[in-house]
Write an enzyme that holds these catalytic residues in place. Sequence first.
Site, PDB file in Angstrom:
ATOM      1  N   HIS A  48      35.517 -11.894 -20.183  1.00  0.00           N
ATOM      2  CA  HIS A  48      36.810 -12.453 -20.880  1.00  0.00           C
ATOM      3  C   HIS A  48      37.356 -12.217 -18.710  1.00  0.00           C
ATOM      4  CE1 HIS A  48      41.350 -11.016 -20.529  1.00  0.00           C
ATOM      5  NE2 HIS A  48      41.492 -12.548 -21.115  1.00  0.00           N
ATOM      6  N   HIS A 121      43.107 -12.519 -11.477  1.00  0.00           N
ATOM      7  CA  HIS A 121      44.007 -12.284 -12.244  1.00  0.00           C
ATOM      8  C   HIS A 121      44.751 -11.275 -11.911  1.00  0.00           C
ATOM      9  CE1 HIS A 121      43.228  -9.116 -16.098  1.00  0.00           C
ATOM     10  NE2 HIS A 121      44.649 -10.386 -16.484  1.00  0.00           N
TER      11      HIS A 121
END
Length: 349
Positions: A48, A121
């Site tokens: 992920h 991110h």
Amino acid sequence: MYQNVIDSDLQDGIDSKDLAKNLEHWMTELPQQLRRVPIIYLAIPGSHDSFTVDITMNSKVAPDAEKILQKLQCLLCLRYIMARWSKTQSYSASEQLRSGIRFFDLRIATKEREDNLYFVHGLYSDEVQTVLDDIVSFLETHPQEVVILDCQHFYGFTRQTHIRFMQLLTSTFGAKLLPYTEHMDFLTLEYLTTLFGYQVITVYRSDEARFGQPLLWPSANFPNPWPNTYNQTDLFNDLDSGLKSRSLSVGFVSQCILTPSLSYIFKNLFSNLKDKCGFDLEDIRTRWISKQCPGPNGGFNIVIADFVDLSDNLFAKTVINLNLKLLNVQNLKPCYPILTIVNEANNKY
């Protein structure tokens, strides 16, 4: 005929009870019976927010961050905290590949006054071209391995940026890219790699930008629901529900991850994502995965996680060894018509 195939595989030593002895080559070394199972029925480990290993307190705040964080990005202490909660992986792309990870979650963004694209991110991480080059280098030396690239989110993209990124994907992977096909029940590892040399499936979750691109796959072929919870009970209830309701004609991604809220992060400023959402989740994550069953009976397919390096790659090993359950004749019975199609296709080449 199929019983004979299974028996011959077991006689060749496949009953070792460990398909993850060689993580770097695990697809290559699967028994032939499993290499003839559609990939939508195999258990495949993924990561992920895959490419965050290079995030540091000196990384710039990315466009996917909350607006208030973007406004306060000049504060070094803020970036220090963000770095501790934005980094989801400790392995580089090459290390993940060698550790058995075959599904990658891509979040891509532009950067002001630069032509290069970056993975993000909350903060900027690796440059996209560098990572793609690492992946294709691995595939060149591992011709029986297959990866799935899930282009999940795009930040700061215009129509021209999409075109440029899609051209980057096609120029990097070339003939390794599997063209889109409406039916997936014949796409086995044997079909992909042995017959045609396909090694990359690229999901492009911008249907408008992807439209008309034959080498990119739509979101509908790999549903990837986000649990969006920090509560462990809610997470696994959601994962169980997703598997029960999944379509067996396409792939399916289970996101075995916890998502902390901003308020939770503020309450734990001096901790980090690995401690709170990695170590704390690992044991129950492993137990939940171990109970799953791939194939058309169980429904388990792709699962993604944070910090896939924990406990000497226990996550990937646990997922890969689920495929041992597919050697059970009862579990494979629903696959027989599909295997017939594949065998017929094999006889043509």
